[in-house]
Every structure is written in C-alpha cells, then in structure tokens.
Design a protein around this motif. Structure first.
Motif, short mmCIF file in Angstrom:
data_model
loop_
_atom_site.label_atom_id
_atom_site.label_comp_id
_atom_site.label_asym_id
_atom_site.label_seq_id
_atom_site.Cartn_x
_atom_site.Cartn_y
_atom_site.Cartn_z
N GLU A 1 45.25 -8.46 7.66
CA GLU A 1 44.60 -8.43 6.50
C GLU A 1 43.82 -8.13 6.49
OE1 GLU A 1 44.64 -13.00 3.93
OE2 GLU A 1 45.63 -13.53 6.44
N SER A 2 43.22 -7.83 5.11
CA SER A 2 41.59 -7.19 4.84
C SER A 2 40.84 -8.52 4.48
CB SER A 2 41.78 -5.56 3.99
OG SER A 2 42.49 -6.46 3.23
N LYS A 3 40.08 -7.76 4.09
CA LYS A 3 38.81 -8.92 3.61
C LYS A 3 38.33 -9.17 2.00
CE LYS A 3 35.66 -9.27 7.83
NZ LYS A 3 34.80 -9.03 8.47
N PRO A 4 38.70 -9.81 1.53
CA PRO A 4 38.56 -11.09 1.46
C PRO A 4 39.56 -11.35 1.97
CG PRO A 4 37.91 -11.11 -0.45
CD PRO A 4 38.40 -9.91 -0.31
N TYR A 5 40.23 -12.98 3.04
CA TYR A 5 40.67 -13.84 3.64
C TYR A 5 40.68 -14.84 3.13
CZ TYR A 5 38.98 -12.96 7.83
OH TYR A 5 38.04 -12.77 8.89
N GLY A 6 41.79 -15.58 3.07
CA GLY A 6 41.58 -17.05 2.54
C GLY A 6 41.30 -18.04 4.13
N ASP B 1 46.41 -1.47 10.22
CA ASP B 1 45.68 -1.39 11.15
C ASP B 1 44.56 -0.18 12.15
OD1 ASP B 1 43.35 -2.88 12.78
OD2 ASP B 1 44.86 -4.33 13.96
N ASP B 2 44.07 0.13 11.77
CA ASP B 2 43.33 1.44 12.51
C ASP B 2 42.74 1.00 13.80
OD1 ASP B 2 44.68 3.34 10.63
OD2 ASP B 2 43.12 3.03 8.89
N GLU C 1 42.93 -18.84 7.17
CA GLU C 1 44.00 -17.89 8.06
C GLU C 1 43.54 -16.26 7.37
OE1 GLU C 1 46.55 -21.09 9.38
OE2 GLU C 1 47.50 -19.42 8.37
N GLN C 2 43.39 -15.75 8.73
CA GLN C 2 43.33 -14.16 8.94
C GLN C 2 45.70 -14.11 9.24
OE1 GLN C 2 41.09 -11.81 11.46
NE2 GLN C 2 41.28 -9.94 9.88
N THR C 3 45.65 -12.70 8.73
CA THR C 3 46.96 -12.55 9.36
C THR C 3 47.13 -11.15 10.17
OG1 THR C 3 48.16 -14.58 8.18
CG2 THR C 3 49.70 -12.87 9.13
N ARG C 4 47.57 -11.06 11.21
CA ARG C 4 47.93 -10.14 11.98
C ARG C 4 49.51 -9.68 11.89
NH1 ARG C 4 43.49 -6.88 13.86
NH2 ARG C 4 41.81 -8.68 13.62
N GLN C 5 50.37 -8.00 12.12
CA GLN C 5 51.72 -8.40 12.30
C GLN C 5 51.68 -7.21 12.59
OE1 GLN C 5 53.57 -8.12 7.84
NE2 GLN C 5 51.34 -8.06 7.31
#
Length: 351
Positions: free
Chosen positions: A303-308, A284-285, A310-314
């Motif tokens: 999580e980059s596109k295309p994601y399902g 994540d820049d 939900e989108q996840t950040r960690q």
C-alpha cells in the motif's frame, strides 16, 4: 769379634717398615731350610717389588714428595679434593624414572587443563548459539524483525505420486494434504480462530470478505466457480507487535487454470481486485529477487503513501494447481522483513 760386628751391623741398618704391599719377607726372618745365624751372615736384601698392580696414587704437584715416603711421617690424610682421580670415570647419571614420572604428571595436568578448557569453550559456544543476537555482549545489533518459525516439514506424498512441480506431473497437482501445506504461525503469535473453518477447510465466502468492493466479491465468486475451485485451506495469526497475517491456499483442477487466474487477479503494476483498507496498492519493487523460489510465480504489492491508520502488504503465489494469497497489515507501517519471510517460506512449502 764376629759377634760384635753382627751387632753393629744390626744397629746401623734398621729394618725398613712394611710397605703397602703384603707378602715381602723380612731380612731378620729365617728362610726355610736355613738357621738364624746363617741368615744373619747374608747381606740384607732390598725389599722385593710386588708383582701386584699398585693402586693409583692421588695426583700431586710436580716435585712434591708423598707424605707416606718420608720416614717417621704420620699417615697422610687423603685430600677431599683429590679423592677422585682424573682417570676415574664420572658417576653414571641418575636414573630417569623420577624425571619421567614428573614429565608424565605434568603432561597429565596439561591434558586435563586442555580438556576442561575445551569443555568450557564448547559450552560457551553452545550458549552463544542458543542466545539471541541482541543478548550476546559485543553483538548487540538490533533485530531485523524476522520471526521465529517452527521447523517446516512438507507432508509425505502418497505412494507413487510425484511432486507438484515434477516433470512428469503435467497438471501440477498437489497430491499432499493441502491443509498441511499452509505455513504455521510463528512463535509467540496468537492464532486467528476465524480462519480455522470446518475440518480445516474455509468457505469461499470467508475468503471473499478480504476484498473491499461488493462487486469485486461477486465477480471473484463467479470466477472461482467457473475455474473449478475445489477447496480453500487457511490460517491466520497476530504477532506481539500487532501485525495481522492471513494465508489462503486455493486449489483448482490444473496448473493451467491457476496461470490464467493469476493474469486476471494479479497483473503487474497493481492488483486486479483491491483488498479492504488497501485502496491504493502498487507493485512492491523492493522485494528481494534472491528470495524467488524456482517455478513458483510471485506477484507482490504494498500500500503506497499516504495510507490510513494501517498499511497492507499482499502477495499472490502460483505453484502448480494452487493459488495462494498472503496478506499482512499493521497499524502504522507493515514491516517488509516479516512479510518477505512469510511469503518466501510459504513458497517453499508449495514448491
């Protein structure tokens, strides 16, 4: 003949009227030690001028004759415009006590008005400070999505023990209770009871359920055992917008162990072990550099596109002997601002 002359004398020389000055003897009055007849033989003397200072006469036009000097004239009526001579000093000014009282009352009224306005202004300022930005007229800007966390307070250190990043703490040990270093849930959030664990300590297997692949879970369990994982403190919550957050703090023996693990689990470019529902996460820049906490290592992914659905950040954080994992996912798009806020606050608690 002599008697007739005297009578003629009296008839042709009337007795002058008394002037304004008292104490002047009349010619027909006998003087002490003389008889009436002897006094009558003497010539009539002119009235003597009084030595008393005459009262000032009112100012009159040049060449005019005062009415009192004309024989038989009625007494002069004093002119109202000439009642006060020019030489008479002006009357003293009115005492200032009444004016001073008026000024004092006016000053008190203004002071009271200023106090009232100040109180109203302070109350208004306090009310504005306590309002949400979108509630203030003229400042109806849209919220940037940050959450309202309670006041954060670090737990006290045992007596004589240094902080984890102190120069004298070579192992980077967190001597404070790790369970009290977990970021609390924001306001209006619903706590996740599954992460409470037993006495605040979460089993390792519960943490491993975050990873997608069975093989990754087994490998991580082996690594944790080899590197001397001591315990895990965790907390989770869901906010009204549907964002699900989980925070895990893993404590090891030394900071050197944590530094080595970060290189294996969280390399730059992408996570070493993918989380459930985030099969394609990248670095994540867009995370702001100014949010970096000194001496705390931070590696973030999104999580980059295309994601399902939900989108996840960690994010992985390394501070002393603690390795932290922060996960957020949300249906649709996981907002970056609350994620950045959560990671930064957790970093501050560990520093």
């Amino acid at each position: 003949m002599t008697h007739q002359a005297e009578e003629t004398d009296h008839s042709t020389n009337p007795v002058p009227a008394e002037g304004p000055t008292s104490g002047v003897p009349r010619s027909d009055e006998p003087r002490p030690g003389t008889s009436v007849s002897a006094a009558a033989q003497e010539p009539v003397a002119a009235p003597a001028l009084s030595t008393a200072e005459p009262e000032p006469e009112p100012e009159r036009a040049p060449g005019s004759v005062p009415a009192a000097a004309l024989p038989g004239a009625p007494p002069a009526v004093p002119d109202a415009t000439a009642a006060v001579p020019e030489s008479t000093p002006a009357p003293p000014p009115a005492p200032r006590s009444l004016k001073s009282r008026r000024l004092l009352r006016a000053g008190l009224r203004w002071t009271a008005a200023v106090v009232v306005f100040a109180a109203v202004g302070a109350g208004t300022a306090y009310g504005i400070a306590d309002m949400e930005r979108t509630d203030v007229p003229g400042l109806g800007t849209v919220s940037d999505g940050r959450w309202a966390y309670p006041t954060l307070t670090k737990p006290p250190l045992p007596k004589g023990r240094p902080g984890p990043l102190a120069e004298g703490n070579k192992s980077g040990t967190h001597y404070a209770d790790l369970r009290r270093l977990v970021l609390p849930a924001p306001r209006q959030a619903t706590a996740d009871p599954a992460l409470r664990g037993t006495d605040g300590w979460l089993p390792t297997k519960d943490l491993l359920t975050e990873y997608a692949e069975q093989r990754d879970r087994e490998e991580l369990a082996q690594r944790f055992t080899e590197y001397g994982l001591r315990h895990i403190a965790a907390r989770g919550w869901t906010t009204p917008d549907g964002t699900h957050t989980r925070v895990y703090l893993l404590q090891f023996d030394t900071a050197a162990v944590v530094d080595e693990l970060v290189g294996q689990i969280a390399p730059y470019g992408g996570p070493g072990y993918q989380l459930r529902g985030a099969a394609d996460s990248v670095s994540d820049d867009g995370f702001p550099a100014k949010a970096q906490i000194e001496d705390v290592t931070r590696v973030v992914y999104t999580e980059s596109k295309p994601y399902g659905t939900e989108q996840t950040r960690q994010a992985y954080l390394a501070a002393g002997d603690v390795l932290a994992l922060v996960v957020q996912d949300r249906k649709g798009t996981a907002h970056p601002v609350p994620f950045q806020q959560t990671v930064t606050l957790q970093s501050q608690l560990l520093a």
